[in-house]
Write a protein that holds these residues in place. Structure first.
Motif, PDB file in Angstrom:
ATOM      1  N   ILE A  51       1.281  -0.940  -0.261  1.00 40.59           N
ATOM      2  CA  ILE A  51       0.035   0.560  -0.164  1.00 40.59           C
ATOM      3  C   ILE A  51       0.815   1.544   0.134  1.00 40.59           C
ATOM      4  CG2 ILE A  51      -1.817   1.175   1.256  1.00 40.59           C
ATOM      5  CD1 ILE A  51      -3.082  -1.685   2.622  1.00 40.59           C
ATOM      6  N   GLY A  52       0.431   2.059  -0.429  1.00 38.98           N
ATOM      7  CA  GLY A  52       1.463   3.577  -1.095  1.00 38.98           C
ATOM      8  C   GLY A  52       0.656   4.827  -0.510  1.00 38.98           C
ATOM      9  N   TYR A  53       1.016   5.282   0.302  1.00 42.24           N
ATOM     10  CA  TYR A  53       0.063   6.661   0.383  1.00 42.24           C
ATOM     11  C   TYR A  53       0.340   7.886   0.235  1.00 42.24           C
ATOM     12  CZ  TYR A  53      -2.110   9.361   4.168  1.00 42.24           C
ATOM     13  OH  TYR A  53      -2.690  10.761   5.394  1.00 42.24           O
ATOM     14  N   LEU A  54      -0.336   9.077  -0.285  1.00 41.67           N
ATOM     15  CA  LEU A  54       0.436  10.343  -0.496  1.00 41.67           C
ATOM     16  C   LEU A  54      -0.832  11.470   0.646  1.00 41.67           C
ATOM     17  CD1 LEU A  54       1.806  11.790  -1.914  1.00 41.67           C
ATOM     18  CD2 LEU A  54       0.343  12.752  -3.610  1.00 41.67           C
ATOM     19  N   PRO A  55      -0.271  11.664   1.306  1.00 45.45           N
ATOM     20  CA  PRO A  55      -0.798  12.970   2.281  1.00 45.45           C
ATOM     21  C   PRO A  55      -1.381  13.798   1.735  1.00 45.45           C
ATOM     22  CG  PRO A  55       0.842  12.844   3.556  1.00 45.45           C
ATOM     23  CD  PRO A  55       1.450  11.066   2.253  1.00 45.45           C
ATOM     24  N   LEU A  60       6.721   5.169  -8.998  1.00 46.98           N
ATOM     25  CA  LEU A  60       7.838   4.025  -9.010  1.00 46.98           C
ATOM     26  C   LEU A  60       7.875   3.095  -8.376  1.00 46.98           C
ATOM     27  CD1 LEU A  60      10.906   6.313  -9.743  1.00 46.98           C
ATOM     28  CD2 LEU A  60       9.857   5.868 -11.515  1.00 46.98           C
ATOM     29  N   GLN A  61       7.145   2.764  -7.279  1.00 42.87           N
ATOM     30  CA  GLN A  61       7.360   2.342  -5.983  1.00 42.87           C
ATOM     31  C   GLN A  61       5.789   1.027  -6.452  1.00 42.87           C
ATOM     32  OE1 GLN A  61       6.076   3.734  -2.739  1.00 42.87           O
ATOM     33  NE2 GLN A  61       8.921   3.868  -2.562  1.00 42.87           N
ATOM     34  N   ARG A  62       4.999   1.656  -7.901  1.00 40.92           N
ATOM     35  CA  ARG A  62       3.689   0.872  -8.087  1.00 40.92           C
ATOM     36  C   ARG A  62       3.849  -0.397  -7.502  1.00 40.92           C
ATOM     37  NH1 ARG A  62       3.672   1.946 -12.791  1.00 40.92           N
ATOM     38  NH2 ARG A  62       1.800  -0.191 -13.683  1.00 40.92           N
ATOM     39  N   PRO A  63       3.387   0.053  -5.957  1.00 36.33           N
ATOM     40  CA  PRO A  63       2.351  -0.231  -5.057  1.00 36.33           C
ATOM     41  C   PRO A  63       1.333  -0.957  -5.649  1.00 36.33           C
ATOM     42  CG  PRO A  63       1.991   1.430  -4.261  1.00 36.33           C
ATOM     43  CD  PRO A  63       2.703   1.836  -5.839  1.00 36.33           C
ATOM     44  N   ASP A  64       0.455  -2.506  -5.055  1.00 35.64           N
ATOM     45  CA  ASP A  64      -1.387  -2.368  -5.371  1.00 35.64           C
ATOM     46  C   ASP A  64      -2.072  -1.876  -5.136  1.00 35.64           C
ATOM     47  OD1 ASP A  64       0.382  -5.401  -5.805  1.00 35.64           O
ATOM     48  OD2 ASP A  64       0.698  -5.612  -4.018  1.00 35.64           O
ATOM     49  N   VAL A  65      -1.920  -1.532  -3.787  1.00 36.89           N
ATOM     50  CA  VAL A  65      -2.624  -0.320  -3.990  1.00 36.89           C
ATOM     51  C   VAL A  65      -1.895   1.247  -3.440  1.00 36.89           C
ATOM     52  CG1 VAL A  65      -4.932   0.245  -2.316  1.00 36.89           C
ATOM     53  CG2 VAL A  65      -4.066  -1.966  -2.639  1.00 36.89           C
TER      54      VAL A  65
END
Length: 617
Positions: free
Chosen positions: A24-28, A136-141
């Motif tokens: 999971i990748g998160y951008l606040p 670039l990390q291309r997380p699943d979510v």
């Protein structure tokens, strides 16, 4: 909700289940700052698996280069080397630097900035760095909280195209209606402390959501009538022994009844208009040879511009191009380094800056601040206006000093709607507005009979609103003589083709090449010659009338096309035809809408030809 999903917050109740192998990748919205590396090094660090593989490959290569070790051991090392090389290729390791550069370019970074230390970038650019690393990390979510806040139009178009081809899941919080319409396929609405899911983009959701609110209101009213009827029976026969069992039965019925919550009123019908604009001269504002520099840094140069009465102009450009600086010069708040600015005859100007909130009086209440200087005839509408900008109930008695930054910006914007002016200069007016409040401002501007210049990247807000687009690019101001929709289609052609959606629309209006403002100024200057003035006055008035009607027809077409798209979604839903009455209504509305569109398109074609002929003449 996002912080609960990623584990930053623990819920008070319930369970969050995450797949073991799911990333999971998160951008606040804000708050991410990086330092200590160059821009390129920092963003490339988002690919740690490549660095680890490269390090192990180097170690294996050194081991294989030596003559030591048994044959079986060397065979094992060779097998591992082959496996790692395959993984390196699967992760596009040989193209890693090119991929990093592509993402950076897409998000608006220039090649010469790649070697800059990350600490040199401001807050908005820091958030772009964080977004680049996530992509670039291309997380699943991928969880993105207001990702468009820090992006200019070029970067926004690139991100939009990138997300359309993203192979993972993307969850977005955004108030950018156009962005949501183009990217998302499901809407999850947080309403009354619960989540409600809808299929489709934002426009489809808006229609369904309003129907749900209406259905809930109807069900609530019917339930209240039923409760009142049962209660009347109880009150009437409470002391009647023969009716005792029936009374008790109804009391139990009321106790067991699952009460519906009172309906939330649909936020519709809020409208507000600018006071009538006093008539100005034909030339409203003029820049001649204007340039701006801060020390050794040149922002723009040799800007020539003539703004005529009735112009509706969008000012766009990448972040840092100088839009706010140019807005301040146009408003007379800041003097240019060179050149001159001329304000036209009887021009009454008002200016909204991104920092406009700093001019509010902290000791006033919200109501006192907006009532200060308001014309007597608009005083009865002040509460309506405040409600439209999300100040309702006791909120109007809050002191300005305790308001948040967004609340102050909304209040400053609301104050502008009370002044009788004929030239408005607005710098990013929609930054702190929700979708409903943006619509209030947009409707007010559509009814405004003066001249305005708006610096904004909100595509939905600008569509159907402006008739000319100015772009600051590479230190020059270029003017696109057309609507924002035409400008956007022209711009979309230049989005990186590798990120563009595979099924992009092929039909669009083609704009003529942009013109440097100096050329436009020279043309306008010649027109003002005394010998030609009398002859051209009548033709110019007729052309302006045709252009205004053309802009109005284009706005109507945009509204009808949007409604048509919604109806097509409804007609595609099989449930629609389960109700014959509803199906007939939809079909009739669609047919009427298509007839209206045909009429508008015919009128548009005729007007466009007349306007084009007048321009060439």
């Amino acid at each position: 909700l996002f912080r609960i999903i990623i584990g930053q917050l623990e819920p008070d109740s319930g369970v969050v289940q995450r797949g073991r192998a799911v990333t999971i990748g998160y951008l606040p919205q804000e708050g991410i700052t990086v330092a200590g590396r160059t821009l390129f090094e920092e963003v490339r660090s988002a690919l740690p698996q490549l660095a680890d593989i490269q390090a192990e490959l180097a170690a294996l290569q050194a081991a294989l280069a030596s003559d030591e070790g048994e044959e079986a051991e060397r065979a094992e090392l060779l097998a591992r080397y082959g496996e790692l090389q395959l993984r390196f290729e699967e992760h596009e390791g040989f193209r890693a630097d090119a991929t990093v550069a592509k993402v950076l370019h897409g998000l608006g970074f220039r090649e010469h900035q790649f070697t800059w230390p990350t600490a040199a970038f401001s807050g908005g650019w820091q958030m772009r760095i964080a977004l680049a690393k996530l992509l670039l990390q291309r997380p699943d979510v991928l969880l993105l909280d207001e990702p468009t806040n820090h992006l200019d139009l070029d970067s926004l178009l690139w991100l939009e195209a990138y997300l359309k081809t993203y192979t993972g899941s993307v969850v977005i919080i955004s108030h950018d209606r156009e962005f949501l319409d183009r990217v998302v396929t499901r809407i999850v609405a947080l309403h009354r402390h619960r989540l409600y899911e809808y299929v489709g983009n934002y426009s489809a959701f808006a229609q369904q959501f309003m129907r749900d609110l209406e259905a809930h209101a109807k069900a609530y009213a019917e339930q209240q009538e039923e409760i009142a009827r049962i209660q009347r029976f109880i009150d009437t026969f409470r002391y009647n022994a023969r009716k005792a069992s029936q009374v008790q039965s109804r009391i139990k019925q009321l106790e067991k009844m699952e009460r519906l919550e009172p309906p939330q009123e649909a936020p519709q019908g809020v409208r507000f208009h600018f006071p009538p604009a006093p008539r100005s001269g034909r030339i409203v504002l003029e820049l001649r040879g204007v340039g701006m520099r801060y020390g050794e840094v040149e922002v723009f140069r040799q800007v020539d511009l003539i703004v005529e009465r009735g112009d509706r102009i969008a000012l766009v450009g990448v972040n840092g191009a100088g839009k706010s600086t140019l807005s301040r010069i146009l408003a007379g708040v800041e003097l240019p380094s060179e050149g001159e600015r001329r304000l036209g005859h009887q021009v009454v100007l008002d200016y909204y800056a991104q920092q406009q909130a700093e001019q509010l009086s902290g000791t006033n209440t919200v109501y006192e601040e907006i009532a200060q200087g308001a014309a007597l005839e608009v005083v009865p509408q002040l509460r309506t206006l405040l409600g439209a900008f999300l100040f309702s109930g006791d909120a109007i008695y809050k002191k300005v000093a305790v308001l948040s930054g967004g609340e102050k910006s909304r209040l400053a914007l609301a104050k502008m709607l009370l002044k009788p002016v004929n030239l408005l200069i607005l710098d990013e007016p929609t930054n702190h507005l929700d979708i409903r409040t943006k619509e209030v401002l947009r409707e007010a501007l559509l009814q405004f009979n003066g001249t305005f210049i708006i610096a904004s990247h909100d595509r939905y807000f600008l569509k159907g609103l402006v008739t000319k687009v100015m772009e600051l690019r590479d230190g020059q101001l270029l003017v696109y003589p057309g609507t924002f929709e035409e400008f956007l289609a022209w711009k979309a052609q230049r989005v990186d083709e590798t990120a563009a959606q595979p099924h992009a629309e092929k039909s669009y209006a083609v704009l003529p090449p942009p013109m440097p403002t100096g050329a436009l100024a020279a043309i306008a200057e010649a027109k003002r010659g005394k010998a030609l003035y009398t002859q051209q006055k009548a033709a110019r008035a007729e052309r302006q009338k045709q252009e205004r009607r053309l802009a109005e027809v284009e706005r109507q077409i945009a509204v009808l096309e949007e409604r048509k798209a919604v109806l097509e979604l409804v007609m595609a839903d099989g449930d629609t035809f389960s109700d014959p009455h509803r199906a007939r209504e939809v079909a009739n509305e669609y047919a009427a809408l298509q007839r209206a569109l045909d009429e508008y398109y015919a009128e548009w074609s005729e007007l466009a030809e007349l306007v084009e002929r007048a321009v060439h003449e």
